[in-house]
Design a protein around this motif. Structure first.
Motif, PDB file in Angstrom:
ATOM      1  N   LEU A  96       9.040  11.559  -2.783  1.00  0.00           N
ATOM      2  CA  LEU A  96       7.643  11.365  -2.407  1.00  0.00           C
ATOM      3  C   LEU A  96       6.975  12.701  -2.130  1.00  0.00           C
ATOM      4  O   LEU A  96       5.850  12.974  -2.578  1.00  0.00           O
ATOM      5  CB  LEU A  96       7.566  10.457  -1.179  1.00  0.00           C
ATOM      6  N   THR A 298      -2.085   9.711   7.143  1.00  0.00           N
ATOM      7  CA  THR A 298      -1.264   9.244   6.024  1.00  0.00           C
ATOM      8  C   THR A 298       0.204   9.550   6.283  1.00  0.00           C
ATOM      9  O   THR A 298       0.545  10.463   7.044  1.00  0.00           O
ATOM     10  CB  THR A 298      -1.694   9.907   4.707  1.00  0.00           C
ATOM     11  N   THR A 300       2.170  10.917   4.244  1.00  0.00           N
ATOM     12  CA  THR A 300       2.459  12.244   3.696  1.00  0.00           C
ATOM     13  C   THR A 300       1.641  13.341   4.364  1.00  0.00           C
ATOM     14  O   THR A 300       1.723  14.491   3.949  1.00  0.00           O
ATOM     15  CB  THR A 300       2.167  12.254   2.185  1.00  0.00           C
ATOM     16  N   ASN A 323       4.618   1.147   5.253  1.00  0.00           N
ATOM     17  CA  ASN A 323       4.276   1.708   3.951  1.00  0.00           C
ATOM     18  C   ASN A 323       2.953   2.448   4.088  1.00  0.00           C
ATOM     19  O   ASN A 323       2.388   2.547   5.185  1.00  0.00           O
ATOM     20  CB  ASN A 323       4.204   0.627   2.868  1.00  0.00           C
ATOM     21  N   PHE A 324       2.469   2.959   2.988  1.00  0.00           N
ATOM     22  CA  PHE A 324       1.249   3.775   3.042  1.00  0.00           C
ATOM     23  C   PHE A 324       0.068   2.972   3.587  1.00  0.00           C
ATOM     24  O   PHE A 324      -0.715   3.471   4.401  1.00  0.00           O
ATOM     25  CB  PHE A 324       0.924   4.298   1.643  1.00  0.00           C
ATOM     26  N   THR A 402      -4.002   7.496  -4.580  1.00  0.00           N
ATOM     27  CA  THR A 402      -4.353   6.789  -3.349  1.00  0.00           C
ATOM     28  C   THR A 402      -4.466   5.288  -3.592  1.00  0.00           C
ATOM     29  O   THR A 402      -3.955   4.476  -2.806  1.00  0.00           O
ATOM     30  CB  THR A 402      -5.678   7.329  -2.794  1.00  0.00           C
ATOM     31  N   TRP A 405      -1.055   3.681  -4.108  1.00  0.00           N
ATOM     32  CA  TRP A 405      -0.338   3.567  -2.834  1.00  0.00           C
ATOM     33  C   TRP A 405      -0.850   2.361  -2.035  1.00  0.00           C
ATOM     34  O   TRP A 405      -0.074   1.604  -1.468  1.00  0.00           O
ATOM     35  CB  TRP A 405      -0.511   4.845  -2.020  1.00  0.00           C
ATOM     36  N   ARG A 408       0.116  -1.166  -3.714  1.00  0.00           N
ATOM     37  CA  ARG A 408       1.506  -1.474  -4.061  1.00  0.00           C
ATOM     38  C   ARG A 408       1.957  -2.748  -3.353  1.00  0.00           C
ATOM     39  O   ARG A 408       2.401  -3.697  -3.984  1.00  0.00           O
ATOM     40  CB  ARG A 408       2.419  -0.300  -3.695  1.00  0.00           C
ATOM     41  N   THR A 427       8.699   2.172  -4.978  1.00  0.00           N
ATOM     42  CA  THR A 427       8.190   2.613  -3.685  1.00  0.00           C
ATOM     43  C   THR A 427       7.021   3.565  -3.896  1.00  0.00           C
ATOM     44  O   THR A 427       6.608   3.829  -5.039  1.00  0.00           O
ATOM     45  CB  THR A 427       9.295   3.308  -2.865  1.00  0.00           C
ATOM     46  N   ASP A 428       6.490   4.105  -2.795  1.00  0.00           N
ATOM     47  CA  ASP A 428       5.416   5.101  -2.901  1.00  0.00           C
ATOM     48  C   ASP A 428       5.894   6.351  -3.637  1.00  0.00           C
ATOM     49  O   ASP A 428       5.096   7.040  -4.290  1.00  0.00           O
ATOM     50  CB  ASP A 428       4.928   5.482  -1.504  1.00  0.00           C
ATOM     51  N   SER A 432       4.064   8.742  -6.751  1.00  0.00           N
ATOM     52  CA  SER A 432       3.794  10.171  -6.607  1.00  0.00           C
ATOM     53  C   SER A 432       4.560  10.994  -7.638  1.00  0.00           C
ATOM     54  O   SER A 432       4.018  11.954  -8.206  1.00  0.00           O
ATOM     55  CB  SER A 432       4.144  10.633  -5.190  1.00  0.00           C
TER      56      SER A 432
END
Length: 650
Positions: A96, A298, A300, A323-324, A402, A405, A408, A427-428, A432
């Motif tokens: 990620l 976020t 990240t 999750n995001f 974005t 994410w 999802r 997954t995220d 990415s």
């Protein structure tokens, strides 16, 4: 006696210089009796955990090197096999992070971040209060996607240019204002006035002669500070060329001095008035605080969020709640409330309570200095030229990543992963890495266009000179661009945290810690969470944020399981509060970068940071008690934690 005293002082100096080496050797030896006297898995794991934690907190060795301690001590003490430890150092969050770094490299390479920042500041205007708010908003937005360190290092030179414009026009204004004051005085003080004029002219002449030296010193200091603290952020600072180009100052501009009788400027400061100094302090501190706030939004946004997400998903694999999308829904209101309250706190502390004067948007209320500042920002934006093709592509990828994410697994409706037959494979990190990979393939030049026109449109937006001028199919980013930004030290640091958590789980140390915390079972959940937040926010003022969180997460997880509290009730607030190390320059890299510009003292950072710290803890506690409870179902002990607790006991 004097010789003995000198010898002792010389010995103390040598010991102080070798303190890190002494600590590296002394700590493992002093703790060695623990696994020797109690040769159990719990004792051996505790030994490794304490040695690594001391190395992290004291920074006796680099953080990445200290994170490798479990890689060789766990196999030596028989806690985990070498292959099992190695598997912990590369997880889903590593992929990620790599995908996000690819997008960040494209954003910084093509100056999209600078265009966004300048545009948002232009919208806010040059009134002191609105200027601070505008810089805070753009810093928060950029820090959501870039590292806090990179965002601060990029925004501060822009803010410094605006501040220097305010200072220069303030000097000129003070000369003009003094004409009317001195015209009413007697002719008997002509000699004194001429002496003051000569002193002021010498002072301004000295400023002009030493401006280039000052710019070089500031540029060097910024680069050194950024390089030293870069290991603690999410990614390295790649805006070094931008800092060197602008040096955090305006280009040298000749100031025409009116023929006045006396100039009333402060001789003990570089600022025309105390209010100018307060504006500089307020704007500088607002940027580092806004970078911290933006990183909360976020997963990240900062490395501590990634550490929490991976450790939580590893410890509770059946909990499909982080999750995001869920993190953003929870943290975005926190960031908005903190942004407003922090702006009000800084405004009250440095600019006073006259919001009508400092925040008015009326053009009639603008002073000459504010108009010149707006002109300066407009000139910087004009230098960027029209938006280029690489900036458009980067913006499209930014929006696409974005959206993918968010959609999802949004929770309230089926996400795009439901289109696939096999569940749980995507997954995220999948999103990415896919988009990051495409950035290595898509050409940086507009297809079906002439080489000359495309070259002229893209070369103006490039930070570094590369081979893309000669290669029409040169990609958006190269491996060098990615390598320059990829924070491998953070990857190893996060992996070391995963290894420690795995050792605590396998050895049973986490269960033992939980049993020792049973006397706290009488406390309500909010009290346990508040104590955890206060403890974490205090420790992180002196230790790095990732290291602090890595040490506390296993302990707080075991505590929550023992007290039968939803682990998210303590882990999420602690993860957010670990970012509130804002009272000292060593608290986090953005603090160090802002402090290097010289506008604020440590006392200013402590006074302002203490208020921001309290605001952050209060807002996080409010969030976890209100909209966080239904979002994560915090009012009951979940089944996924129950299964983990039973497995640990067995």
């Amino acid at each position: 006696m004097r010789l003995e005293a000198a010898a002792r002082m010389d010995l103390f100096r040598k010991l102080w210089r070798a303190r890190k080496l002494i600590l590296v050797v002394f700590i493992p030896l002093s703790l060695l009796p623990l696994p020797l006297i109690h040769p159990t898995s719990e004792a051996c794991c505790a030994y490794v955990l304490m040695v690594t934690a001391v190395y992290w907190v004291s920074e006796a060795v680099p953080l990445g090197a200290a994170a490798l301690v479990p890689a060789f001590l766990y196999p030596l003490f028989g806690v985990l096999k070498s292959s099992e430890v190695a598997a912990e150092y590369c997880k889903d969050t590593t992929l990620l992070l790599m995908g996000v770094i690819c997008l960040a490299a494209s954003i910084e390479k093509w100056n999209l971040h600078k265009r966004i920042a300048l545009r948002m500041v232009m919208i806010a205007g040059a009134k002191p209060g609105m200027l601070v708010l505008g810089f805070m908003c753009c810093t928060v937005f950029l820090s959501m996607w870039l590292s806090n360190t990179s965002t601060t290092a990029m925004v501060m030179p822009i803010a410094e240019a605006v501040l220097q414009q305010l200072i220069c026009t303030g000097l000129a204004d003070s000369h003009e204002d003094s004409e009317t004051v001195d015209a009413r005085e007697d002719d008997g003080a002509v000699s004194d006035k001429q002496e003051n004029l000569d002193k002021n002219q010498l002072e301004l002449l000295y400023r002009s002669d030493s401006s280039e030296c000052t710019k070089r010193e500031l540029s060097t200091l910024t680069e050194v500070q950024t390089g030293e603290v870069n290991g603690l952020g999410l990614m390295p600072v790649s805006s070094q060329e931008f800092i060197q180009h602008n040096n955090g100052h305006l280009p040298q501009v000749a100031i025409e001095i009116p023929n006045v009788k006396r100039v009333k400027t402060r001789r003990d400061s570089q600022y025309p008035t105390k209010r100018d100094h307060m504006i500089c302090k307020c704007l500088s501190l607002s940027i580092t605080y806004a970078a911290t706030i933006g990183g909360l939004i976020t997963i990240t946004g900062t490395s501590t969020n990634l550490i929490f997400a991976e450790q939580f998903n590893t410890r509770y694999p059946d909990a499909k709640v982080i999750n995001f999308g869920t993190w953003f829904i929870f943290s975005f209101p926190i960031a908005i409330i903190m942004l407003v309250l922090t702006w009000l706190w800084l405004h009250f502390l440095f600019l006073g309570c006259n919001f009508r004067e400092t925040c008015s948007l009326s053009k009639k209320r603008k002073t000459r200095r504010e108009m010149l500042s707006e002109k300066r920002i407009q000139e910087e934006y004009t230098k960027l030229g029209p938006i280029s093709y690489p900036e458009v592509v980067t913006g499209v990828f930014f929006i696409l990543m974005t959206l993918l994410w968010f959609t999802r697994e949004p929770g309230f409706v089926p996400g795009w992963t439901s289109l696939f037959e096999k569940k749980g494979y995507r997954t995220d990190a999948t999103v990415s890495v896919l988009l990051g990979f495409l950035l290595f393939l898509i050409p940086a030049r507009r297809p079906f266009s002439s080489s000359s026109s495309s070259s002229s449109s893209t070369s103006c937006c490039r930070n570094t000179v590369d081979d893309s001028d000669s290669d029409p199919l040169a990609p958006m980013i190269t491996w060098k661009d990615f390598q320059r930004l990829m924070p491998w030290e953070i990857v190893i640091l996060v992996g070391g945290g995963y290894a420690l958590a795995a050792g605590c789980k396998v050895s049973g140390l986490s269960v033992w810690i939980g049993r020792q915390l049973e006397p706290m079972s009488g406390l309500p959940p909010w009290a346990v969470t508040l104590l955890a937040c206060l403890l974490v926010s205090a420790v992180t003022e002196f230790a790095s944020n990732p290291a602090t969180l890595t040490v506390f997460l296993p302990i707080l997880s075991a505590l929550s399981e023992t007290l039968r509290i939803n682990p998210l009730h303590t882990l999420i607030p602690s993860t957010m509060c670990v970012s509130f190390g804002v009272m000292l320059p060593v608290g986090n890299p953005p603090n160090a970068i802002v402090f290097s510009y010289g506008h604020v003292k440590i006392s200013d950072m402590v006074k302002a940071g203490f208020g921001v710290n309290l605001i952050g803890v209060a807002v996080v506690m409010l969030a976890i008690s209100t909209w966080g409870a239904p979002l994560f179902n915090l009012n009951e002990f979940p089944a996924w934690a129950e299964a983990r607790n039973v497995t640990g006991i067995l």
